[in-house]
Design a protein around this motif. Structure first.
Motif, PDB file in Angstrom:
ATOM      1  N   LEU A  18     -15.434  -7.175 -22.270  1.00 48.37           N
ATOM      2  CA  LEU A  18     -16.569  -6.648 -22.735  1.00 48.37           C
ATOM      3  C   LEU A  18     -16.846  -8.237 -23.499  1.00 48.37           C
ATOM      4  CD1 LEU A  18     -15.958  -3.694 -24.697  1.00 48.37           C
ATOM      5  CD2 LEU A  18     -17.747  -4.255 -23.679  1.00 48.37           C
ATOM      6  N   ILE A  19     -15.368  -8.779 -23.580  1.00 51.36           N
ATOM      7  CA  ILE A  19     -15.855 -10.521 -24.807  1.00 51.36           C
ATOM      8  C   ILE A  19     -16.766 -11.315 -23.062  1.00 51.36           C
ATOM      9  CG2 ILE A  19     -14.061 -11.690 -24.984  1.00 51.36           C
ATOM     10  CD1 ILE A  19     -12.137 -10.674 -25.394  1.00 51.36           C
ATOM     11  N   GLN A  20     -16.379 -11.099 -22.207  1.00 53.72           N
ATOM     12  CA  GLN A  20     -17.293 -11.519 -21.458  1.00 53.72           C
ATOM     13  C   GLN A  20     -18.862 -11.492 -21.227  1.00 53.72           C
ATOM     14  OE1 GLN A  20     -17.749 -10.157 -17.343  1.00 53.72           O
ATOM     15  NE2 GLN A  20     -17.086 -12.325 -16.364  1.00 53.72           N
ATOM     16  N   ARG A  21     -18.824 -10.007 -21.514  1.00 52.49           N
ATOM     17  CA  ARG A  21     -20.774 -10.318 -21.609  1.00 52.49           C
ATOM     18  C   ARG A  21     -21.513 -10.276 -23.200  1.00 52.49           C
ATOM     19  NH1 ARG A  21     -23.272  -6.203 -18.182  1.00 52.49           N
ATOM     20  NH2 ARG A  21     -24.686  -5.133 -19.127  1.00 52.49           N
ATOM     21  N   ILE A  22     -20.106 -10.677 -23.764  1.00 55.23           N
ATOM     22  CA  ILE A  22     -20.805 -10.991 -25.378  1.00 55.23           C
ATOM     23  C   ILE A  22     -20.925 -12.221 -24.931  1.00 55.23           C
ATOM     24  CG2 ILE A  22     -20.688 -10.495 -27.746  1.00 55.23           C
ATOM     25  CD1 ILE A  22     -21.232  -7.853 -26.245  1.00 55.23           C
ATOM     26  N   THR A  23     -20.085 -12.762 -24.911  1.00 59.43           N
ATOM     27  CA  THR A  23     -19.562 -13.975 -24.736  1.00 59.43           C
ATOM     28  C   THR A  23     -21.602 -14.768 -23.879  1.00 59.43           C
ATOM     29  OG1 THR A  23     -17.609 -14.287 -25.077  1.00 59.43           O
ATOM     30  CG2 THR A  23     -18.999 -16.410 -24.515  1.00 59.43           C
ATOM     31  N   ALA A  24     -21.601 -14.948 -23.133  1.00 62.62           N
ATOM     32  CA  ALA A  24     -22.394 -14.701 -22.141  1.00 62.62           C
ATOM     33  C   ALA A  24     -24.138 -14.189 -22.923  1.00 62.62           C
ATOM     34  CB  ALA A  24     -22.723 -14.250 -20.647  1.00 62.62           C
ATOM     35  N   LEU A  25     -23.964 -12.928 -22.878  1.00 59.37           N
ATOM     36  CA  LEU A  25     -25.545 -12.792 -24.035  1.00 59.37           C
ATOM     37  C   LEU A  25     -26.028 -13.730 -24.987  1.00 59.37           C
ATOM     38  CD1 LEU A  25     -24.707  -8.828 -24.103  1.00 59.37           C
ATOM     39  CD2 LEU A  25     -26.721 -10.275 -22.719  1.00 59.37           C
ATOM     40  N   ASN A  26     -24.789 -13.714 -26.401  1.00 63.88           N
ATOM     41  CA  ASN A  26     -25.271 -14.664 -27.426  1.00 63.88           C
ATOM     42  C   ASN A  26     -25.425 -16.174 -26.428  1.00 63.88           C
ATOM     43  OD1 ASN A  26     -24.213 -15.154 -30.081  1.00 63.88           O
ATOM     44  ND2 ASN A  26     -23.759 -16.683 -29.747  1.00 63.88           N
ATOM     45  N   TYR A  69     -18.373 -10.118 -33.390  1.00 65.23           N
ATOM     46  CA  TYR A  69     -17.656 -11.683 -33.237  1.00 65.23           C
ATOM     47  C   TYR A  69     -18.177 -13.031 -34.433  1.00 65.23           C
ATOM     48  CZ  TYR A  69     -19.423 -15.181 -29.476  1.00 65.23           C
ATOM     49  OH  TYR A  69     -19.938 -16.719 -29.046  1.00 65.23           O
ATOM     50  N   GLY A  70     -17.363 -13.860 -34.404  1.00 63.09           N
ATOM     51  CA  GLY A  70     -16.727 -13.934 -35.487  1.00 63.09           C
ATOM     52  C   GLY A  70     -16.600 -15.640 -35.512  1.00 63.09           C
ATOM     53  N   GLU A  71     -15.329 -16.097 -35.958  1.00 63.67           N
ATOM     54  CA  GLU A  71     -15.006 -17.148 -35.402  1.00 63.67           C
ATOM     55  C   GLU A  71     -13.830 -16.733 -34.076  1.00 63.67           C
ATOM     56  OE1 GLU A  71     -11.913 -17.773 -38.819  1.00 63.67           O
ATOM     57  OE2 GLU A  71     -11.619 -20.213 -37.811  1.00 63.67           O
ATOM     58  N   ARG A  72     -13.486 -15.293 -34.151  1.00 61.54           N
ATOM     59  CA  ARG A  72     -13.286 -14.782 -32.888  1.00 61.54           C
ATOM     60  C   ARG A  72     -13.506 -13.477 -32.351  1.00 61.54           C
ATOM     61  NH1 ARG A  72      -8.796 -12.067 -32.576  1.00 61.54           N
ATOM     62  NH2 ARG A  72      -7.872 -10.911 -34.592  1.00 61.54           N
ATOM     63  N   VAL A  73     -13.306 -13.276 -30.869  1.00 57.33           N
ATOM     64  CA  VAL A  73     -14.529 -11.852 -30.882  1.00 57.33           C
ATOM     65  C   VAL A  73     -13.409 -11.375 -31.178  1.00 57.33           C
ATOM     66  CG1 VAL A  73     -15.492 -10.157 -29.018  1.00 57.33           C
ATOM     67  CG2 VAL A  73     -15.446 -12.639 -28.685  1.00 57.33           C
ATOM     68  N   THR A  74     -14.077  -9.936 -32.198  1.00 53.44           N
ATOM     69  CA  THR A  74     -12.117  -8.643 -32.023  1.00 53.44           C
ATOM     70  C   THR A  74     -13.404  -7.537 -31.729  1.00 53.44           C
ATOM     71  OG1 THR A  74     -11.862  -9.901 -34.588  1.00 53.44           O
ATOM     72  CG2 THR A  74     -11.524  -7.728 -34.156  1.00 53.44           C
ATOM     73  N   ILE A  75     -12.231  -6.720 -30.770  1.00 48.73           N
ATOM     74  CA  ILE A  75     -12.958  -5.441 -30.447  1.00 48.73           C
ATOM     75  C   ILE A  75     -11.492  -4.578 -31.382  1.00 48.73           C
ATOM     76  CG2 ILE A  75     -13.082  -3.668 -28.530  1.00 48.73           C
ATOM     77  CD1 ILE A  75     -13.311  -6.798 -27.177  1.00 48.73           C
ATOM     78  N   VAL A  76     -12.065  -3.485 -31.863  1.00 45.44           N
ATOM     79  CA  VAL A  76     -11.383  -2.433 -32.598  1.00 45.44           C
ATOM     80  C   VAL A  76     -10.933  -1.232 -31.398  1.00 45.44           C
ATOM     81  CG1 VAL A  76     -10.904  -0.626 -33.960  1.00 45.44           C
ATOM     82  CG2 VAL A  76     -12.084  -1.972 -34.214  1.00 45.44           C
ATOM     83  N   PRO A  77      -9.520  -1.134 -31.015  1.00 40.19           N
ATOM     84  CA  PRO A  77      -8.779  -0.496 -30.292  1.00 40.19           C
ATOM     85  C   PRO A  77      -9.195   0.897 -30.344  1.00 40.19           C
ATOM     86  CG  PRO A  77      -7.248  -0.948 -31.341  1.00 40.19           C
ATOM     87  CD  PRO A  77      -8.561  -1.743 -31.746  1.00 40.19           C
ATOM     88  N   GLY A  78     -10.340   0.896 -28.747  1.00 43.28           N
ATOM     89  CA  GLY A  78     -10.905   2.069 -28.977  1.00 43.28           C
ATOM     90  C   GLY A  78     -12.492   1.912 -28.594  1.00 43.28           C
ATOM     91  N   GLY A  79     -13.207   3.241 -30.315  1.00 41.49           N
ATOM     92  CA  GLY A  79     -14.919   2.893 -30.774  1.00 41.49           C
ATOM     93  C   GLY A  79     -14.588   4.535 -29.926  1.00 41.49           C
ATOM     94  N   LEU A  80     -15.960   4.709 -30.371  1.00 47.65           N
ATOM     95  CA  LEU A  80     -16.848   6.314 -30.831  1.00 47.65           C
ATOM     96  C   LEU A  80     -16.590   6.967 -29.590  1.00 47.65           C
ATOM     97  CD1 LEU A  80     -18.101   7.571 -32.318  1.00 47.65           C
ATOM     98  CD2 LEU A  80     -19.729   7.183 -32.694  1.00 47.65           C
ATOM     99  N   THR A  81     -15.983   7.595 -29.116  1.00 45.10           N
ATOM    100  CA  THR A  81     -16.404   8.616 -27.694  1.00 45.10           C
ATOM    101  C   THR A  81     -17.112  10.036 -27.991  1.00 45.10           C
ATOM    102  OG1 THR A  81     -13.850   8.350 -26.915  1.00 45.10           O
ATOM    103  CG2 THR A  81     -15.311  10.363 -26.414  1.00 45.10           C
ATOM    104  N   ARG A  82     -18.343   9.441 -27.289  1.00 45.65           N
ATOM    105  CA  ARG A  82     -19.358  10.532 -27.785  1.00 45.65           C
ATOM    106  C   ARG A  82     -19.335  11.869 -26.604  1.00 45.65           C
ATOM    107  NH1 ARG A  82     -24.357   6.588 -29.185  1.00 45.65           N
ATOM    108  NH2 ARG A  82     -23.986   6.305 -26.517  1.00 45.65           N
ATOM    109  N   VAL A  83     -19.311  13.008 -26.720  1.00 52.43           N
ATOM    110  CA  VAL A  83     -19.495  13.897 -26.728  1.00 52.43           C
ATOM    111  C   VAL A  83     -20.815  15.367 -25.715  1.00 52.43           C
ATOM    112  CG1 VAL A  83     -18.346  15.797 -25.008  1.00 52.43           C
ATOM    113  CG2 VAL A  83     -17.634  14.677 -27.165  1.00 52.43           C
ATOM    114  N   ALA A  84     -21.378  14.867 -24.653  1.00 52.34           N
ATOM    115  CA  ALA A  84     -22.181  15.648 -24.930  1.00 52.34           C
ATOM    116  C   ALA A  84     -21.814  17.515 -24.435  1.00 52.34           C
ATOM    117  CB  ALA A  84     -22.510  15.569 -23.349  1.00 52.34           C
ATOM    118  N   LEU A  85     -21.776  18.347 -26.237  1.00 48.90           N
ATOM    119  CA  LEU A  85     -21.125  19.332 -26.235  1.00 48.90           C
ATOM    120  C   LEU A  85     -21.720  20.336 -24.671  1.00 48.90           C
ATOM    121  CD1 LEU A  85     -19.977  18.520 -29.671  1.00 48.90           C
ATOM    122  CD2 LEU A  85     -19.098  19.031 -28.405  1.00 48.90           C
TER     123      LEU A  85
END
Lengths: 490, 334
Positions: free
Chosen positions: A106-114, A451-467
């Motif tokens: 993700l860090i790689q991808r976001i850096t490149a997209l920015n 994406y601020g002074e450094r890239v912070t990724i919250v460990p986890g995120g939102l797992t979405r479920v097709a119920l």
């Protein structure tokens, strides 16, 4: 009895009788009855609990969501109601090693997209070098000519990102969509965690789970970093479209978490290219706006004239660098689903690296050869409108009717640039507690990247479920729910 | 030729307004053949005019007037030196079409090839294209000169027929319009049927007695990018090439990109707009003095262009409903 048949097939103990294993990757089991290492303790715990005990905990969780008013709105529903965001009781667990790959990817991808965004709004070198076709960029409805030559603080365009990841049948994480405009759902991630701690306190405490409740503070720190240099102790606000917006709950929630004012367009005023907030004690300067309004609506003087949600003159303050918008204007061009197909090339171009997280194969209808392939295979592909999100403007071929396919065929032929198609991916499945037993449902994962002074990724995120059984669509607007996501220390 | 330009704009609101934010494009551009020596803006109510240069090189001024007022007056005065553009050849080589297509394939001037808000094709435009036989033949310059003349011949200039922001279909239906219509129609034909990059120019014309367009208002024409020549200005309203009498103020894809004024305010229920433009050559700049060239300067008050801006009246309930709808339109990328 169907259930009995299934249990014989699956060879699973209660409450897993109806648990379906097939060629989709299963988050919990490597094979029938054999949980993966990081799921073993959860597996044992579920065997200890009776269905009644699980049911009680589910009810406690649902009540907690109801009392906190954690809701979302489904627009297409004629009942037009706010609904409780469906929460699944069981956590989705990700091992430390898997997360490490996700994080680096993700860090790689976001850096490149920015870097891509900065480039296309300045020298457009990547277009001159023909890595990305110029007409794809210039014809994107989210490409903002007003951003050409404009410099944003620290060159950061995409401050808050929610990237949708899925797991391929071999277990590898891949990127399904980049959400670079106003990604939502972080509040559900935080709310899910809070409820989880309440309903499974013991299990939670002893599992070695990395925390994520610092998200609000991290968001605030990131916004502060982006403040215009002269703003001292910056004044930051969250700009919401208002109470009728589907994510209004999230706006109130995040503003509270960050400890910043929640405002609507009418609360702000621009004078001499500076932004002020109306307060009971007079006008107060505003330096950073965490805006949850689309570009089109932020300033009626520059974008849509009929916008009643924006702030007239806001863009003049932005252009002068007197106020920061997060995310920057014009980021949507980089999450255009046709541009998505080029992200691996974009990463290689700017960073000289191969993408750590792969893309899903994508067919561009703007290309006549690929388009005819898409039209010939509508029944097996997933077709998406390039500028949409939230599961709107999408055709899931294998689950579609002939009528729906004809409708898409007509739309694609009328405006090929507006569509892409991807093979239907059998998303991974995770255990969910449904009607008294544990069943497998398709899931994705949306980590939040700051994406601020450094890239912070919250460990986890939102797992979405097709119920819905068999459904591959996880969007909350389309009958999806969510669950807490655990990333383990070890 | 050195000119002094005075462009006066007055908005009179039916009811008092406040919190007005206005953006104006009135400062003549600096280019190879034009230089703006002086630009002065007088605003009433008084306001602090700030400016920026947009990505097309237009200088945009903007200002805010938070207080209650019932009239806005903008006086933009400039002194601008315009030299004659290079003399054009009688025609281009026939290979110019291919050269143009090569540049297009490389992505040059992409925006100026695309149909924009006012230059999207319509059935009436297609009919006109057939009538005037707008197709690639000979060389681009020859075709453009013929088209410039054909539009001038086909349409009548009528200051009362359309508004500055009317869709081209209005002019196409009645075969009459103002300079914006002539320009938009030719832009659409050049982009869609000749596939040449073309851009809209908003500016002023130092009028002569034999000009078709009305004196006292701003003017519009177009520029087409031609291989080896660069941007060449065509003025279909008057069937002339843009020259020493054309003062460029702003360029864009069409009128929507470069209206002289654009504003948002609170309150009011409609306004009346009056505009006057006076272009005078300054003495000692060597202006020609032939009869046909004699500037229209008989000391009378310049004519005034008037129009009533569309009423923004709507009930509170309607406004609330519209706002609620827009709130729902916001994509939250769920």
């Amino acid at each position: 009895m169907l259930d009995t048949e299934l249990s014989i097939q699956s060879g699973m103990p209660a409450p897993f009788h109806a648990y379906q294993l097939d060629d989709a990757y299963d988050e919990m089991f490597s094979s029938a009855g054999r949980p993966r290492d990081h799921y073993k303790r959860l597996f044992r715990r579920l065997m200890e609990l009776t269905p009644e005990e699980l049911e009680e905990r589910q009810q406690a969780a649902d009540l907690s969501f109801l009392h906190q008013g954690i809701t979302f709105t489904v627009y297409s529903d004629t009942r037009g109601t706010e609904r409780i965001f469906p929460y699944d009781l069981l956590p989705r667990i990700i091992s430390a090693a898997e997360w490490d790959t996700v994080e680096r990817g993700l860090i790689q991808r976001i850096t490149a997209l920015n870097l891509f965004l900065h480039d296309i709004y300045h020298d457009a070198q990547i277009l001159r070098d023909k890595v990305v076709p110029f007409d794809l960029v210039y014809s994107s409805k989210h490409y903002r000519r007003e951003m050409r030559g404009l410099d944003v603080p620290h060159g950061i365009y995409i401050t808050v990102v929610g990237t949708d990841l899925i797991r391929l049948p071999d277990g590898q994480f891949a990127v399904l969509e980049d959400n670079l405009r106003v990604p939502s759902g972080a509040s559900y991630m935080l709310a899910n965690r809070a409820v989880m701690k309440r309903v499974f306190p013991g299990l939670f405490r002893n599992y070695g789970i990395r925390p994520l409740d610092f998200y609000g503070q991290a968001l605030l720190t990131t916004m502060r970093y982006l403040a215009p240099p002269a703003s001292g102790d910056p004044s930051i606000v969250l700009l919401s479209p208002g109470v009728f917006n589907s994510a209004y709950f999230e706006h109130t929630f995040l503003a509270r978490q960050m400890g910043i004012p929640l405002v609507e367009g009418r609360d702000l005023i621009v004078h001499d290219a500076r932004v002020f907030m109306r307060t009971t004690s007079g006008l107060r300067p505003v330096n950073v706006i965490y805006r949850r309004i689309d570009d089109d609506f932020i300033d009626p003087l520059v974008f849509r004239k009929d916008s009643m949600l924006g702030v007239p003159g806001l863009f003049s303050a932005y252009r002068k660098g007197n106020v920061t918008l997060a995310n920057a204007a014009g980021t949507g061009v980089a999450d255009d689903k046709a541009i998505y197909a080029y992200v691996p090339a974009i990463i290689r171009y700017y960073l000289g690296e191969d993408a750590i997280l792969p893309n899903i194969d994508t067919f561009l209808c703007s290309d006549s050869v690929q388009c005819s392939y898409v039209l010939d295979n509508l029944d097996s592909l997933v077709v998406k409108a390039v500028g949409e999100s939230g599961g709107y403007g999408m055709l899931v071929g294998p689950h579609s009717t002939a009528e729906q396919r004809e409708e898409f065929r007509r739309q694609i032929q009328a405006n090929p640039r507006n569509f892409i198609a991807q093979p239907t991916i059998n998303l991974s499945r995770a255990p969910c507690f449904l009607e008294g037993q544990v069943e497998a449902r398709h899931v994705d994962l949306r980590p939040y990247i700051l994406y601020g002074e450094r890239v912070t990724i919250v460990p986890g995120g939102l797992t979405r479920v097709a119920l819905r059984r068999g459904s591959l669509v996880v969007n909350s607007s389309q009958g999806g729910g969510s669950k807490d996501t655990w990333v383990l220390h070890e | 030729m050195l000119y002094s330009v005075r462009h006066t704009t007055r908005f009179q609101y039916k009811l008092p307004v406040s919190e007005a934010i206005t953006e104006i494009r009135m400062r003549p551009r600096d280019s190879e053949i034009q230089h703006c020596n002086l630009f002065r803006l007088t605003l009433r109510p008084q306001a602090n005019a700030l400016s920026f240069t947009d990505s097309l090189g237009n200088v945009v001024h903007h200002f805010s007037q938070p207080g209650v007022h019932q009239e806005l007056q903008i006086v933009a005065e400039s002194e601008v030196m315009v030299s004659a553009p290079p003399v054009l050849p009688a025609s281009l080589d026939a290979t110019a079409w291919a050269q143009n297509d090569e540049a297009a394939a490389a992505g040059d001037h992409w925006d100026m090839f695309q149909p924009s808000a006012y230059t999207t094709s319509t059935a009436r435009l297609e009919a006109l294209a057939r009538e005037l036989d707008v197709t690639r033949r000979d060389d681009p310059l020859t075709v453009l000169l013929a088209l410039n003349a054909a539009i001038h011949r086909t349409f009548a200039y009528d200051a009362t027929s359309t508004q500055v922001d009317s869709p081209i279909d209005d002019a196409l239906l009645h075969r009459r319009g103002v300079c914006q219509d002539f320009t938009h129609i030719m832009l659409a034909l050049v982009r869609n049927h000749l596939r040449l990059p073309a851009r809209y120019v908003s500016g002023y014309l130092h009028h002569r007695r034999d000009d078709t367009s009305a004196d006292g208002a701003s003017h519009a024409w177009l520029e087409v990018f031609l291989p080896g020549l660069g941007w060449v200005g065509f003025d279909p309203t008057n069937n002339i090439l843009a020259g020493e009498r054309h003062i460029q103020v702003a360029i864009g894809r069409d009128y929507a990109d470069v209206p002289p004024t654009r504003g948002v305010y609170k309150g009011g229920s409609g306004s009346e707009l009056s505009v006057s433009v006076r272009v005078r050559p300054l003495h000692g700049s060597g202006g020609a003095a032939g009869t046909a060239d004699a500037p229209l300067d008989d000391g009378s008050e310049p004519p005034v262009y008037r129009s009533t801006a569309q009423a923004l009246q709507s009930s509170y309930a309607q406004a609330q409903q519209a706002a609620a709808q827009q709130q729902q339109q916001q994509q939250q990328q769920q």
